[in-house]
Design an enzyme around this catalytic site. Structure first.
Site, mmCIF file in Angstrom:
data_model
loop_
_atom_site.group_PDB
_atom_site.id
_atom_site.type_symbol
_atom_site.label_atom_id
_atom_site.label_comp_id
_atom_site.label_asym_id
_atom_site.label_seq_id
_atom_site.Cartn_x
_atom_site.Cartn_y
_atom_site.Cartn_z
ATOM 1 N N CYS A 71 0.834 -1.201 0.000
ATOM 2 C CA CYS A 71 0.000 0.000 0.000
ATOM 3 C C CYS A 71 0.868 1.250 0.000
ATOM 4 O O CYS A 71 0.509 2.262 -0.595
ATOM 5 C CB CYS A 71 -0.942 -0.005 1.199
ATOM 6 S SG CYS A 71 -2.101 1.384 1.188
ATOM 7 N N GLU A 85 -3.850 -5.047 -4.651
ATOM 8 C CA GLU A 85 -3.801 -3.651 -5.094
ATOM 9 C C GLU A 85 -4.307 -3.547 -6.534
ATOM 10 O O GLU A 85 -5.110 -2.666 -6.864
ATOM 11 C CB GLU A 85 -2.372 -3.102 -5.016
ATOM 12 C CG GLU A 85 -1.863 -2.827 -3.618
ATOM 13 C CD GLU A 85 -2.496 -1.618 -2.984
ATOM 14 O OE1 GLU A 85 -3.166 -0.843 -3.686
ATOM 15 O OE2 GLU A 85 -2.333 -1.439 -1.764
#
Length: 231
Positions: free
Chosen positions: A132, A209
């Site tokens: 992240c 992601e």
């Protein structure tokens, strides 16, 4: 050591940096509704992400108080700086996000992240959170370059530029490098099995992601599951 995780996930990241959602943000062809969807889901994600960082800070307390403090600062950054950007967008769009519902890939990602942070060692927990930071910085830099290459040939909503500026900016880069250093230090003192698990979590989060942006590109919804009366 963290660089080895990045290298292992490089084929995934190479595709993600060219994700149609991200490219369309830069060239101005992304529909604003898709971006609004993404921002709502990302705000939900960041709440759980910050919770995980605080939980990791709790785990590090007494083991390394300096790292513990830094993790709390990362959590505050996610809760304050990043979500402040989102809240600003909501205000501009007159959107009430109080009843936002996590969509499938949001729940998949946050559930995986929370499970690893809650049930595995600190090193694994920090590794699952690393993409992240790192992937966002990487795609932010790629988007900055594409924006520079395109110059004035395209226009885009100001919110797109604000997002690119944050994640491609020097302040976020500093935060990311600090977090990478923490993961590095833990990895070099971990046994071979733990390092392998750290890498596996890193790769999985890189996949998630990518799927998070897939979800925003397609405006993924929960399916209506009802009995059709023919069974």
């Amino acid at each position: 050591m963290a660089k080895a995780f990045w290298n292992a996930a490089a084929p995934i990241i190479a595709v993600t940096e060219k994700h149609p959602f991200l490219v369309a943000m830069v060239d101005g062809t992304l529909d604003l509704e898709n971006f609004k969807y993404y921002v709502l889901q990302d705000a939900l994600y960041l709440t759980d992400f910050a919770h995980c960082l605080r939980f990791m800070g709790d785990k590090m307390a007494g083991l390394d108080d300096e790292v513990s403090k830094r993790l709390y600062e990362f959590a505050a950054g996610a809760d304050e700086a990043e979500k402040c950007l989102h809240k600003g967008f909501f205000k501009e769009w007159d959107i009430d996000d109080s009843d936002a519902t996590p969509m499938p890939n949001t729940l998949l990602y946050t559930s995986y992240m929370i499970r690893i942070c809650s049930t595995q060692c600190v090193a694994e927990g920090l590794a699952v959170l690393l993409p992240c930071f790192w992937v966002y910085m990487h795609v932010g830099k790629c988007m900055l370059k594409l924006r520079e290459d395109l110059g004035d040939s395209v226009t885009r909503p100001p919110q797109f530029d604000a997002w690119i500026d944050m994640y491609g900016g020097e302040e976020f880069e500093k935060e990311v490098k600090d977090y990478i250093a923490i993961v590095d230090n833990l990895a070099v003192t971990s046994d071979e099995m733990t390092v392998k698990k750290m890498q596996d979590h890193f790769i999985m989060s890189c996949k998630l992601e990518h799927m998070f942006w897939d979800q925003a590109r397609t405006l993924m919804k929960w399916p209506d599951i009802v009995e059709n009366g023919n069974s």
